[in-house]
Design an enzyme around this catalytic site. Structure first.
Site, PDB file in Angstrom:
ATOM      1  N   SER A  28       0.023   2.440   5.860  1.00 62.10           N
ATOM      2  CA  SER A  28       0.890   3.215   4.968  1.00 62.10           C
ATOM      3  C   SER A  28       2.327   3.126   5.466  1.00 62.10           C
ATOM      4  O   SER A  28       2.570   2.846   6.649  1.00 62.10           O
ATOM      5  CB  SER A  28       0.435   4.680   4.952  1.00 62.10           C
TER       6      SER A  28
ATOM      7  N   TYR B 279      -2.213  12.676   8.858  1.00 63.33           N
ATOM      8  CA  TYR B 279      -2.240  11.391   8.164  1.00 63.33           C
ATOM      9  C   TYR B 279      -1.254  10.406   8.782  1.00 63.33           C
ATOM     10  O   TYR B 279      -1.619   9.275   9.119  1.00 63.33           O
ATOM     11  CB  TYR B 279      -1.926  11.608   6.684  1.00 63.33           C
TER      12      TYR B 279
END
Length: 299
Positions: A172, A185
């Site tokens: 990401s 995350y």
């Protein structure tokens, strides 16, 4: 002092390699064939994993599809078969190391050696540190990074033996820069990016140059995991848009893929801008999404 002199002596090569990289920007990269390759995709029951499976199916790869959702994985497999590819769905919990290892044994015994591994499965909890429960933090790391270790340990030996294969890490933009209320995350994605980079160097050190690596780092994607995301970088990405970039990166053996590509420029700025100015830039990016806040300010 000797190290500094050694670096200065390398400056002509820096200029040469920089010119080479610039010229290559204008030369179309050759795309490799993946026809007949055994491709394993984790988290293939929805979103990026599902769309990636469809693209490999169109290229006549043999698909091994893992997901914890039985209904989702069977839907993906059915569509891959309709596209003309072999597809083998497995219900696998990627937060469970033993489930990964036992499923990997079944794959090798029943289908063969995986030559392209796409570590895509992921989880995200949109909350601050205090609202994120301990089991949620543990699961975030188990799925988003530890599973990459277990799958790679299971399938990489055959790739190294044949000096042929590809390990794909779906990370990401949050693996390069941080966003409030995605603490677990972002931390896990930083680890995933580190996994990719360290694995890349380790394969080079072991002279397994035929085993390639690719890491995908996209911005917010419209998969439903993060509610109402927005940023001034542009509209929320659609899975098809991201997978198009991913597939091109895999087929041209690109090591790091940013979607949108402007994220790469922001990463450079983050390393050179003064901290106070960087805070203003981040404010201008205006990253927003629905999040649960557990911390309560004292009145």
């Amino acid at each position: 002092m000797k190290f500094v002199l050694d670096i200065l002596l390398l400056l002509p090569l820096l200029i040469l390699f920089s010119l080479e990289s610039f010229v290559k920007l204008f030369i179309p990269k050759k795309r490799k064939s993946v026809s007949g390759e055994i491709v394993l995709i984790t988290g293939a029951g929805h979103g990026i994993g599902r769309q990636t499976a469809y693209e490999f199916a169109k290229l006549k790869s043999k698909l091994v599809l893992w997901d914890i959702n039985k209904h989702g994985i069977e839907e993906t497999a059915a569509e891959c078969r309709r596209l003309g590819a072999q597809a083998h769905p497995f219900v696998v919990d990627c937060s469970n190391r033993e489930d990964i290892y036992s499923s990997a044994k079944k794959v090798k015994a029943e289908i063969g050696d995986v030559s392209i591994l796409v570590n895509n499965a992921g989880v995200v909890y949109t909350s601050d540190l205090f609202a994120t429960q301990d089991p949620q933090i543990e699961k975030t790391f188990e799925v988003n990074v530890l599973a990459h270790f277990w799958t790679t340990k299971a399938f990489l030996p055959a790739m190294m033996k044949n000096n042929h294969g590809h390990i794909v890490t779906v990370a990401s933009a949050g693996g390069h820069t941080v966003v409030p209320f995605l603490l677990a995350y972002c931390s896990s994605k930083f680890a995933a990016v580190g996994f990719h980079r360290a694995l890349t160097d380790e394969l080079a050190a072991l002279e397994r140059t035929g085993v390639k690596t690719t890491c995908l780092c996209p911005n917010f994607i419209n998969t439903g995991f993060i509610k109402n995301p927005s940023t001034s970088l542009g509209p929320t990405l659609e899975p098809e848009q991201v997978v198009n970039k991913l597939m091109n990166g895999i087929l041209t053996e690109e090591k790091m893929i940013f979607v949108p590509s402007s994220i790469r420029f922001l990463m450079i700025l983050e390393r050179i801008l003064p901290e106070r100015f960087l805070a203003l830039v981040k404010r201008k990016l205006n990253v927003k999404f629905d999040a649960v806040i557990g911390y309560k300010k004292k009145e």
